[in-house]
Motif scaffolding. Structure first.
Motif, short mmCIF file in Angstrom:
data_model
loop_
_atom_site.label_atom_id
_atom_site.label_comp_id
_atom_site.label_asym_id
_atom_site.label_seq_id
_atom_site.Cartn_x
_atom_site.Cartn_y
_atom_site.Cartn_z
N ALA A 202 0.82 -1.20 0.00
CA ALA A 202 0.00 0.00 0.00
C ALA A 202 0.86 1.26 0.00
CB ALA A 202 -0.94 0.00 1.20
N SER A 203 1.83 1.32 0.89
CA SER A 203 2.67 2.50 0.97
C SER A 203 3.92 2.16 1.75
CB SER A 203 1.93 3.65 1.67
OG SER A 203 1.73 3.32 3.04
N ALA A 204 4.90 3.04 1.68
CA ALA A 204 6.14 2.78 2.41
C ALA A 204 5.89 2.70 3.90
CB ALA A 204 7.15 3.88 2.10
N ALA A 205 5.01 3.57 4.40
CA ALA A 205 4.74 3.57 5.84
C ALA A 205 4.11 2.27 6.27
CB ALA A 205 3.83 4.75 6.19
N LEU B 130 15.16 -3.51 6.02
CA LEU B 130 14.16 -2.48 5.85
C LEU B 130 13.76 -1.83 7.17
CD1 LEU B 130 12.07 -0.96 4.22
CD2 LEU B 130 10.60 -2.97 4.30
N GLY B 131 13.25 -2.64 8.10
CA GLY B 131 12.85 -2.06 9.38
C GLY B 131 14.04 -1.51 10.13
N PHE B 132 15.15 -2.23 10.09
CA PHE B 132 16.37 -1.74 10.75
C PHE B 132 16.78 -0.39 10.18
CE2 PHE B 132 20.90 -1.13 10.86
CZ PHE B 132 21.21 -1.38 12.17
N LEU B 133 16.70 -0.30 8.85
CA LEU B 133 17.13 0.92 8.17
C LEU B 133 16.30 2.11 8.62
CD1 LEU B 133 18.73 2.35 5.96
CD2 LEU B 133 17.02 1.57 4.32
N VAL B 134 14.98 1.96 8.59
CA VAL B 134 14.11 3.07 8.97
C VAL B 134 14.35 3.46 10.42
CG1 VAL B 134 11.72 3.79 9.25
CG2 VAL B 134 12.40 2.45 7.26
N SER C 176 22.27 5.92 1.44
CA SER C 176 21.61 5.39 0.25
C SER C 176 22.54 4.46 -0.52
CB SER C 176 21.15 6.53 -0.65
OG SER C 176 20.23 7.36 0.02
N ALA C 177 23.78 4.88 -0.70
CA ALA C 177 24.74 4.05 -1.45
C ALA C 177 24.99 2.73 -0.75
CB ALA C 177 26.04 4.83 -1.63
N PHE C 178 25.16 2.79 0.58
CA PHE C 178 25.43 1.56 1.33
C PHE C 178 24.22 0.63 1.30
CE2 PHE C 178 25.75 -1.00 5.21
CZ PHE C 178 27.05 -1.49 5.07
N ALA C 179 23.01 1.22 1.44
CA ALA C 179 21.79 0.40 1.42
C ALA C 179 21.62 -0.31 0.08
CB ALA C 179 20.58 1.26 1.73
N ILE C 180 21.81 0.40 -1.00
CA ILE C 180 21.66 -0.20 -2.33
C ILE C 180 22.71 -1.29 -2.55
CG2 ILE C 180 21.82 0.27 -4.80
CD1 ILE C 180 20.60 3.04 -4.20
N ALA C 181 23.96 -1.02 -2.13
CA ALA C 181 25.01 -2.03 -2.27
C ALA C 181 24.68 -3.28 -1.45
CB ALA C 181 26.36 -1.45 -1.85
N LEU D 216 13.35 0.13 -1.05
CA LEU D 216 13.75 1.42 -1.60
C LEU D 216 12.73 2.50 -1.26
CD1 LEU D 216 15.10 0.30 -5.09
CD2 LEU D 216 16.45 1.14 -3.15
N ALA D 217 11.44 2.12 -1.33
CA ALA D 217 10.40 3.10 -0.98
C ALA D 217 10.51 3.49 0.49
CB ALA D 217 9.02 2.51 -1.27
#
Length: 407
Positions: free
Chosen positions: A216-219, A259-263, A335-340, A394-395
């Motif tokens: 539904a959404s990133a949130a 994902l959750g860790f990142l946010v 962003s660069a580290f997450a994508i890698a 990514l979202a």
């Protein structure tokens, strides 16, 4: 959990689950898993197959939950889905594997001539005993007896879970006691309790929810992935660490697990150390789901190697993100580290893992006649799961960077 509690749970959680709340649906799964696996087991007489069927039933119900108008209809509807899947499984077994599957299985067997290990022999014996115990019961008493022993020997509880009257349940129990030897019935009671699904069953279903329905959404993704594996979660730790850590193990590595860790790391890095530990541990424990498919030492060693590799990569990703959050500003380094990190772990799931699992699924195809891996595997480790969770990650990254003021 008694029948009234389960009914109350369904009525309370189903509206939120229908709106996409993974945590709410996970709690429903935890309440109903004994009944649903018991139904499947009574039909297919195979513990592992019954859990696969029950997982698929829960996922199919989740995908079609919005169509359900009345919460009181959920349990009967879920029972019917389970029975249909179990009968389809038996039909596939009777028809046998297709020629392509059979050829693939023969090639796999020729490439690995080692005899089955002791563990496999023990498991085969357990399955033989389970089949004999279930087959010895009257046809109309199998479901009743399985749930009777799993649910604290309460006929009223069984009646509510199966949609029967208490008198009908008591009659079937009485018929079973009259026709089955007491010694065999005692063995069956032990088997029914020992074969009941654990909390890991709920966690495996929860990890698949994020890719079994539209995002539904990133949130929503952030809250759902965190809550899905451990119920409602425990504050920021529940969202950022343990919950998505389980997802990390079986739903696309960094794309799901980070994902959750990142946010949480970007917005609240006061909890990220515990989140990182939880995420890494969850990745390891979740990946051990794959070991159930191993049939010999060679396959088991290869899968363990993958588990160790994915766990190490998840640990590097989580704690690398921690350092970047603490030591840097802005959005570019994170962003660069997450994508890698996503690229590395997704590669592990898309290239080495299918090659490792190919002999296992070839053997399963020969045994069951199914051409595709189990639905739970496809929705947690397969290519669709990896790509969908990557887009979701990514979202969520953009959402986290924006809300934290870094973007």
């Amino acid at each position: 959990m008694n029948a009234d509690t389960i009914e109350g749970l369904i009525h309370h959680e189903l509206p939120a689950a229908a709106d996409g709340d993974h945590g709410a649906y996970s709690r429903i799964v935890a309440g109903c898993q004994n009944a649903i696996t018991g139904l499947a087991l009574a039909i297919v007489r195979d513990v592992h197959a019954s859990e696969d069927i029950a997982q698929e039933a829960f996922l199919r119900a989740w995908q079609n939950l919005r169509r359900l108008q009345n919460p009181a209809s959920f349990l009967p509807w879920l029972r019917q889905i389970t029975r249909n899947l179990a009968r389809d499984h038996l039909r596939d077994l009777r028809h046998g594997p297709r020629a392509v599957d059979d050829a693939e299985a023969m090639i796999a067997a020729a490439a690995d001539p080692q005899p089955p290990p002791v563990e496999q022999l023990i498991e085969d014996e357990r399955q033989r005993v389970a089949t004999e115990l279930i087959s010895a019961l009257p046809d109309d008493s199998r479901e009743v007896l399985l749930l009777y022993y799993r649910e604290g020997q309460s006929s009223q509880q069984v009646a509510a879970l199966l949609g029967l009257s208490d008198a009908t349940v008591r009659k079937r129990l009485s018929r079973a006691r009259a026709t089955v030897r007491a010694e065999l019935l005692a063995r069956f009671a032990t088997f029914a309790c020992d074969s009941a699904p654990s909390a890991a069953f709920t966690a495996l279903v929860a990890t698949a929810l994020g890719v079994a329905s539209p995002v539904a959404s990133a949130a929503v993704v952030v809250s759902a992935l965190g809550a899905g594996a451990v119920g409602s979660g425990v504050g920021k730790l529940g969202v950022g660490g343990v919950g998505t850590g389980v997802t990390a193990g079986v739903a696309g590595g960094a794309a799901g697990g980070g994902l959750g860790f990142l946010v949480d790391a970007v917005v609240h890095y006061d909890w990220v150390i515990l989140a990182g530990i939880g995420g890494t541990l969850g990745a390891y424990l979740g990946s051990r789901y794959l070991l159930r498919f191993a049939g010999n030492d060679t396959e088991r060693t290869a899968i363990r190697g993958f588990i160790h590799g994915i766990t190490a990569t998840s640990a590097v990703f989580c704690f690398g993100m921690l350092l970047l959050v603490v030591l840097t500003h802005g959005w570019v380094p994170i962003s660069a580290f997450a994508i890698a990190g996503m690229a590395v772990i997704n590669y592990q799931y898309l290239v080495p893992l299918p090659r490792i699992m190919a002999p296992c699924f070839a053997r399963e195809a020969q045994r069951t006649g199914r051409r595709q891996p189990p639905l739970t595997y496809q929705l947690t480790c397969g290519a669709p799961a990896v790509w969908i969770s990557s887009v979701a990650a990514l979202a969520a990254l953009l959402y986290a960077l924006f809300t934290s003021g870094r973007l």
